[in-house]
Structure formats: structure tokens, C-alpha cells
Design a protein around this motif. Structure first.
Motif, PDB file in Angstrom:
ATOM      1  N   LYS A   1     -43.179  -1.445   7.224  1.00 61.97           N
ATOM      2  CA  LYS A   1     -41.805  -1.029   7.521  1.00 61.97           C
ATOM      3  C   LYS A   1     -41.666  -0.752   9.009  1.00 61.97           C
ATOM      4  O   LYS A   1     -42.516  -0.087   9.620  1.00 61.97           O
ATOM      5  N   LEU A   2     -40.596  -1.284   9.580  1.00 63.17           N
ATOM      6  CA  LEU A   2     -40.315  -1.111  11.001  1.00 63.17           C
ATOM      7  C   LEU A   2     -39.059  -0.270  11.166  1.00 63.17           C
ATOM      8  O   LEU A   2     -37.996  -0.620  10.637  1.00 63.17           O
ATOM      9  N   PHE A   3     -39.185   0.827  11.901  1.00 66.65           N
ATOM     10  CA  PHE A   3     -38.039   1.680  12.216  1.00 66.65           C
ATOM     11  C   PHE A   3     -37.653   1.437  13.672  1.00 66.65           C
ATOM     12  O   PHE A   3     -38.437   1.737  14.581  1.00 66.65           O
ATOM     13  N   VAL A   4     -36.475   0.898  13.911  1.00 63.02           N
ATOM     14  CA  VAL A   4     -35.975   0.697  15.278  1.00 63.02           C
ATOM     15  C   VAL A   4     -35.109   1.903  15.622  1.00 63.02           C
ATOM     16  O   VAL A   4     -34.047   2.109  15.037  1.00 63.02           O
ATOM     17  N   ILE A   5     -35.571   2.702  16.589  1.00 64.89           N
ATOM     18  CA  ILE A   5     -34.956   3.997  16.860  1.00 64.89           C
ATOM     19  C   ILE A   5     -33.842   3.923  17.895  1.00 64.89           C
ATOM     20  O   ILE A   5     -32.861   4.656  17.826  1.00 64.89           O
ATOM     21  N   GLY A   6     -33.961   3.033  18.863  1.00 69.72           N
ATOM     22  CA  GLY A   6     -32.940   2.929  19.902  1.00 69.72           C
ATOM     23  C   GLY A   6     -33.490   2.224  21.124  1.00 69.72           C
ATOM     24  O   GLY A   6     -34.535   1.578  21.054  1.00 69.72           O
ATOM     25  N   GLU A   7     -32.798   2.358  22.253  1.00 65.60           N
ATOM     26  CA  GLU A   7     -33.203   1.645  23.469  1.00 65.60           C
ATOM     27  C   GLU A   7     -34.065   2.480  24.406  1.00 65.60           C
ATOM     28  O   GLU A   7     -34.663   1.943  25.335  1.00 65.60           O
ATOM     29  N   ASP A   8     -34.122   3.797  24.189  1.00 61.52           N
ATOM     30  CA  ASP A   8     -34.977   4.654  25.017  1.00 61.52           C
ATOM     31  C   ASP A   8     -36.383   4.645  24.425  1.00 61.52           C
ATOM     32  O   ASP A   8     -36.643   5.235  23.369  1.00 61.52           O
TER      33      ASP A   8
ATOM     34  N   ALA B   1     -41.560   2.008  31.224  1.00 62.88           N
ATOM     35  CA  ALA B   1     -40.321   1.236  31.096  1.00 62.88           C
ATOM     36  C   ALA B   1     -39.742   0.932  32.479  1.00 62.88           C
ATOM     37  O   ALA B   1     -39.286  -0.194  32.747  1.00 62.88           O
ATOM     38  N   ALA B   2     -39.780   1.919  33.371  1.00 63.06           N
ATOM     39  CA  ALA B   2     -39.243   1.720  34.719  1.00 63.06           C
ATOM     40  C   ALA B   2     -40.086   0.739  35.523  1.00 63.06           C
ATOM     41  O   ALA B   2     -39.558  -0.135  36.226  1.00 63.06           O
ATOM     42  N   TRP B   3     -41.415   0.859  35.421  1.00 66.82           N
ATOM     43  CA  TRP B   3     -42.302  -0.045  36.163  1.00 66.82           C
ATOM     44  C   TRP B   3     -42.105  -1.491  35.718  1.00 66.82           C
ATOM     45  O   TRP B   3     -42.038  -2.397  36.548  1.00 66.82           O
ATOM     46  N   HIS B   4     -42.026  -1.701  34.420  1.00 65.21           N
ATOM     47  CA  HIS B   4     -41.839  -3.066  33.923  1.00 65.21           C
ATOM     48  C   HIS B   4     -40.451  -3.597  34.280  1.00 65.21           C
ATOM     49  O   HIS B   4     -40.307  -4.768  34.652  1.00 65.21           O
ATOM     50  N   ALA B   5     -39.438  -2.761  34.175  1.00 71.40           N
ATOM     51  CA  ALA B   5     -38.083  -3.200  34.500  1.00 71.40           C
ATOM     52  C   ALA B   5     -37.974  -3.625  35.953  1.00 71.40           C
ATOM     53  O   ALA B   5     -37.256  -4.579  36.294  1.00 71.40           O
ATOM     54  N   ALA B   6     -38.708  -2.944  36.850  1.00 74.39           N
ATOM     55  CA  ALA B   6     -38.683  -3.295  38.270  1.00 74.39           C
ATOM     56  C   ALA B   6     -39.243  -4.691  38.507  1.00 74.39           C
ATOM     57  O   ALA B   6     -38.900  -5.344  39.506  1.00 74.39           O
TER      58      ALA B   6
END
Length: 355
Positions: free
Chosen positions: A172-179, A121-126
């Protein structure tokens, strides 16, 4: 949380403007590529093995010779077996992080460590790219039938782009959060529950057999009373029938998943004694040379420990065909569980996902 019918029998829709890449063309990744193609998405497919690319080739799916061929993809799905394989295709020269354009989204559907997911997540965000972790509950057959349960987490903007695809890949898709790491931890927890169920089913069915009761009778009673969950029916049926090959989840991958769960538990000071025991049972299966069998062969190990003969001749044949060639694969140094924070990303080759 989203509940979306799979609609797998619906006719293919007109071609979508979104261009999708699929990295890792094992049984699971191939199912994703073919289903998205059937939905009208232009698909670019890549794998380290040319045979895997050739097997998925069809109108609507473009074979990529290298990862750089995915540069124009709006979304890339990866389906790979572990942290090491995913690192090899995302970082370093020519990896996805370097290749994808700003605004593109990487959806990792692999079962990996939460720590690895946070680093991705950090590598892509950069690079101003999106990252969504979307591991699944289910096997390649369920992927083909679009009946997987998908666990997803990631930033809202990336999730908005990923959700239409994920809705179509499972029931079924479970969206857990942003982390993103949260999705990977829930997936590991789910695999722990499955492994514990396999161990307990194997033990009680062996007990019934040794006491002269047909295990099919016990299986029928249990799964039609208090123990009627999918995991009891599906894997209990494999144990009763000794149907351990071809595997849905190979033993080394199960060893890896429980090892990752135990690493998180240790770092969080959460004792998991039953999980530790079943992890060692899986390691024992590898020691027996059963690395190519399904993890439900925990039932076979329980029966052998009870001194019971195999129920079906096919079991002995499947075991004879199994090899120990994967023995070294699941036994990785501890730095694969707790990677040094200063370690430099490396780029290597990918592996296809077996289950």
C-alpha cells in the motif's frame, strides 16, 4: 492514497526503459534491488561495502564501483540509516546531486529528519532534479515479500515518475502531499507508536508472568480481542518468545528515530512525555550492551526490571553475542538534530541499512 496489490508471484515483466539505481544494500536495500530486477527494471547497485555489492550481484543488476556510475539512471532509490549517511552520498564531489542528470528523481526510503528531507529537496531542485521522500512502515522481511506500507511525499512531477516503482515495492502506498518532509514526520510518528506499544506490551506481559500467569495466555487473549493490530501480534509475539535476534530494527536505530521525533516535538512545542520515557528505555538497552538486539527487547528490559529470569536459553546467548560496538553511533551531537543552516555539505562514505 493508493492501494495496490503486491502481486509478488507475478512473472517478471519485459525490461523497462527506466534505469534504476539503488544506493545502500543492507537487507532493505537489497530487497528493493532484487524485486525491481525481478520486475524487469535494469538496476545499478552501489554500497560503500564491496561485500554488499557482491551479495546482490545477479543478471539484471549491475555493480557500481562509484556513485558516478549511476549518472545515467532515471531514478535512484537510497536506503540508508540516518541523516549523516544520506548526506555523505548526496552532496559534495561525486555525490548524487552532482552526478544525476536534470530530470532524474532521487527517492529516499530512509528514516531521516524532516529538516534533512527539506534540504535534500532544495539541493535536488537547484539541479533540476526531482526528490521524493518514501520511508516505509515494515521490516526487511516485509520488503522482500513486497508487503511494506510506503509513505511518500514530493512534487507532483517527481511523484509521477516514482509511483510505478513504489507501487511494486509494497502492498500500500500513501501519497501524503508535495512537501517531502511530511512523509518523514509521519514515519517518525509511526515508529513512536510502535515503540510505545513495545514498552506497554513488555510491561503487561512481565506483570502477568510475575503474577503466575503464562504470558502466552495473555498474548492470546489480547491479540484476539481488542489488541489485534499487526504491531501487537508481531512484536508481542517476539516478546513472548524472547525472539530478539536477528533484529528487524536494531536498538541504536530506534534511539535515533525517537530522538528525531522528540527534536521536532520540541521545536513545535509539543510535549511527548511517554516518548521521552521510552527513548530513555532504549538508551538503557544500549547501556546493557544490547545494541545488536531487536527493539522489541524492551520486553526483555521490562522482565529484567521485574526480577524475572529469561524464558529461553537462546535469549542469554543472543545477549552474549550482542556487543556495545554501536554504543557511540546513536549518541551524536545535537547539531545532527538541529544542523546549522550555514553548514557546508560534506561528502563521505555510505553505511548499509540494518533494518
Amino acid at each position: 492514497m493508493t492501494n495496490t496489490p503486491a502481486n509478488s508471484d507475478a512473472p517478471a515483466s519485459p525490461q523497462h526503459p527506466i534505469r534504476v539505481g539503488v544506493v545502500g544494500l543492507g537487507r532493505m536495500g537489497r530487497a528493493f534491488a532484487e524485486n525491481l530486477c525481478a520486475d524487469g527494471y535494469p538496476v545499478v547497485a552501489w554500497d560503500a561495502a564491496q561485500a554488499a555489492i557482491d551479495a546482490v550481484a545477479q543478471p539484471g543488476i549491475t555493480a557500481a564501483r562509484k556513485l558516478a556510475d549511476l549518472a545515467d539512471c532515471d531514478v535512484v532509490l537510497s536506503s540508508l540509516p540516518d541523516d549523516e549517511a544520506l548526506t555523505s552520498v548526496t552532496t559534495g564531489p561525486g555525490g548524487l546531486v552532482e552526478t544525476l542528470q536534470p530530470g532524474a528523481v532521487h527517492i529516499s526510503m530512509s528514516t531521516i529528519s524532516p529538516a534533512m528531507s527539506r534540504r535534500l529537496a532544495a539541493w535536488h531542485a537547484a539541479r533540476r532534479q526531482g526528490y521524493v521522500a518514501a520511508p516505509v512502515l515494515g521490516n526487511p522481511d516485509l520488503a522482500k515479500a513486497r508487503t511494506l506500507f510506503i509513505l511518500a511525499a514530493g512534487p507532483a512531477a517527481a511523484m509521477e515518475k516514482a509511483k510505478p516503482l513504489l507501487d511494486r515495492l509494497g502492498q500500500k502506498l500513501f501519497v501524503i502531499g508535495e512537501d517531502a518532509a511530511a512523509a518523514n514526520l509521519v514515519k517518525l510518528a509511526g515508529n513512536v507508536l510502535t515503540a510505545l506499544t513495545l514498552q506497554s506490551m513488555g510491561e503487561v506481559l512481565a506483570l502477568l508472568r510475575k503474577s503466575g500467569i503464562d504470558p502466552r495466555v495473555g498474548f492470546d487473549i489480547f491479540t484476539n480481542s481488542l489488541f489485534d493490530a499487526r504491531v501487537h501480534r508481531t512484536y508481542g509475539g517476539k516478546i513472548v518468545e524472547e525472539r530478539y535476534s536477528p533484529p528487524g530494527m536494531t536498538v541504536p536505530l530506534a534511539v535515533k528515530d525517537l530522538r528525531l521525533a522528540l527534536a521536532v516535538a520540541e521545536s513545535s512545542s509539543v510535549p511527548m512525555p511517554a516518548t521521552s520515557l521510552v527513548h530513555d528505555r532504549l538508551v538503557a538497552m544500549v547501556a546493557h550492551g544490547w545494541a545488536d538486539l531487536d527493539w522489541s527487547a524492551l520486553g526483555l528490559l521490562a522482565a529484567r526490571d521485574a526480577g524475572l529470569p529469561d524464558l529461553h536459553p537462546a535469549t542469554a546467548q543472543a545477549e552474549k553475542g550482542a556487543t556495545t560496538r554501536n554504543f557511540a553511533a546513536p549518541v551524536k551531537p545535537i547539531d545532527h538534530v538541529y544542523p546549522p543552516s550555514s553548514s557546508a555539505p560534506v561528502n563521505g562514505r555510505s553505511s548499509t541499512l540494518v533494518a
